[in-house]
Design an enzyme around this catalytic site. Sequence first.
Site, mmCIF file in Angstrom:
data_model
loop_
_atom_site.group_PDB
_atom_site.id
_atom_site.type_symbol
_atom_site.label_atom_id
_atom_site.label_comp_id
_atom_site.label_asym_id
_atom_site.label_seq_id
_atom_site.Cartn_x
_atom_site.Cartn_y
_atom_site.Cartn_z
ATOM 1 N N SER A 143 0.836 -1.194 0.000
ATOM 2 C CA SER A 143 0.000 0.000 0.000
ATOM 3 C C SER A 143 0.870 1.243 0.000
ATOM 4 O O SER A 143 2.032 1.207 0.431
ATOM 5 C CB SER A 143 -0.900 -0.009 1.240
ATOM 6 O OG SER A 143 -1.492 1.241 1.468
ATOM 7 N N TYR A 156 -2.497 -1.231 10.289
ATOM 8 C CA TYR A 156 -2.478 -1.486 8.852
ATOM 9 C C TYR A 156 -1.155 -1.028 8.251
ATOM 10 O O TYR A 156 -0.534 -1.734 7.454
ATOM 11 C CB TYR A 156 -3.644 -0.754 8.188
ATOM 12 C CG TYR A 156 -3.786 -1.011 6.705
ATOM 13 C CD1 TYR A 156 -4.422 -2.153 6.240
ATOM 14 C CD2 TYR A 156 -3.304 -0.094 5.768
ATOM 15 C CE1 TYR A 156 -4.578 -2.388 4.880
ATOM 16 C CE2 TYR A 156 -3.449 -0.320 4.410
ATOM 17 C CZ TYR A 156 -4.085 -1.473 3.970
ATOM 18 O OH TYR A 156 -4.228 -1.692 2.624
ATOM 19 N N LYS A 160 1.706 -3.319 6.202
ATOM 20 C CA LYS A 160 2.055 -3.044 4.813
ATOM 21 C C LYS A 160 3.525 -2.650 4.674
ATOM 22 O O LYS A 160 4.178 -2.981 3.678
ATOM 23 C CB LYS A 160 1.138 -1.962 4.243
ATOM 24 C CG LYS A 160 -0.319 -2.416 4.106
ATOM 25 C CD LYS A 160 -0.452 -3.627 3.206
ATOM 26 C CE LYS A 160 -1.888 -4.051 3.007
ATOM 27 N NZ LYS A 160 -2.033 -5.192 2.083
#
Length: 272
Positions: A143, A156, A160
């Site tokens: 991401s 998150y 990533k």
Amino acid sequence: MNNLHCMLIGKVAIVTGGARGIGGDISKLMAENGAHIIIADVLDEVGAEFAKSIGGVFIHCDVSKESDVESAVQLALLSKGKLDIIICNAGIIDNGRSITNLEMKNVASLINVNLNGVIHGIKHAARAMISLNNKGSIVCCTSSAAIMGGLASHAYTLTKGAILGLSRSTACELGVHGIRVNCVSPHGIPSEMLVTAYRDHLGKPNMTIEQVSDMISKEGSLLQGRCGTFEDIAHAVLFLVSEEAGFITGHNLVIDGGYTCASGQLRFVYEK
């Protein structure tokens, strides 16, 4: 089928989280280019129907469970005798909390799916590729949050960023076997996960995908009036797994409309 759509003829590919969304478009485009697709997902009915529609097969796979991922790889070997490609795409998102209130159970959940799922995929795909002296291509979906702070929750972002480091590290080891490991880093793709994140972040539970797309097209890239699409990511992945990218490994292909290359506050205003 013309030459443009023959890039992956005879290739066997696994796509985790390939039943819908970005993974679905990746699966479809690779199938259109000749690959035999194994969709590994937890969405049994949706996945099985979709796999059938593109001439592939489906296997239930919770990527947080190593045995499930291993079973997907074994399916490729038993049914087709080889594995050429794996796309480690499956992932989840959370609604985010301040670091001072972070719930470690939530962090563990994201690590189990987002990071461990990729570890399982690379591990078992590499084993198969090495044992068959088959070379191969591995693409991990990370991401823009992996390279730029403040775009997503801490948990998150952690997962990533770790995927990006892992892909570079494994590219170093696996290159001697002819196995390429690369990443794609999408930004501002109005997926179901991103729409959910916008709803939570803005406190607007009824926000539509069209409204999110409009916001992204105005503020989420340098290409105003244009937000990213599932197809944009699929075409980037297709390039990376094809022979046209045969000398590319350890690379992170950022698909963000230029967003991460400029500061939102400091972008120069050009006079017309």
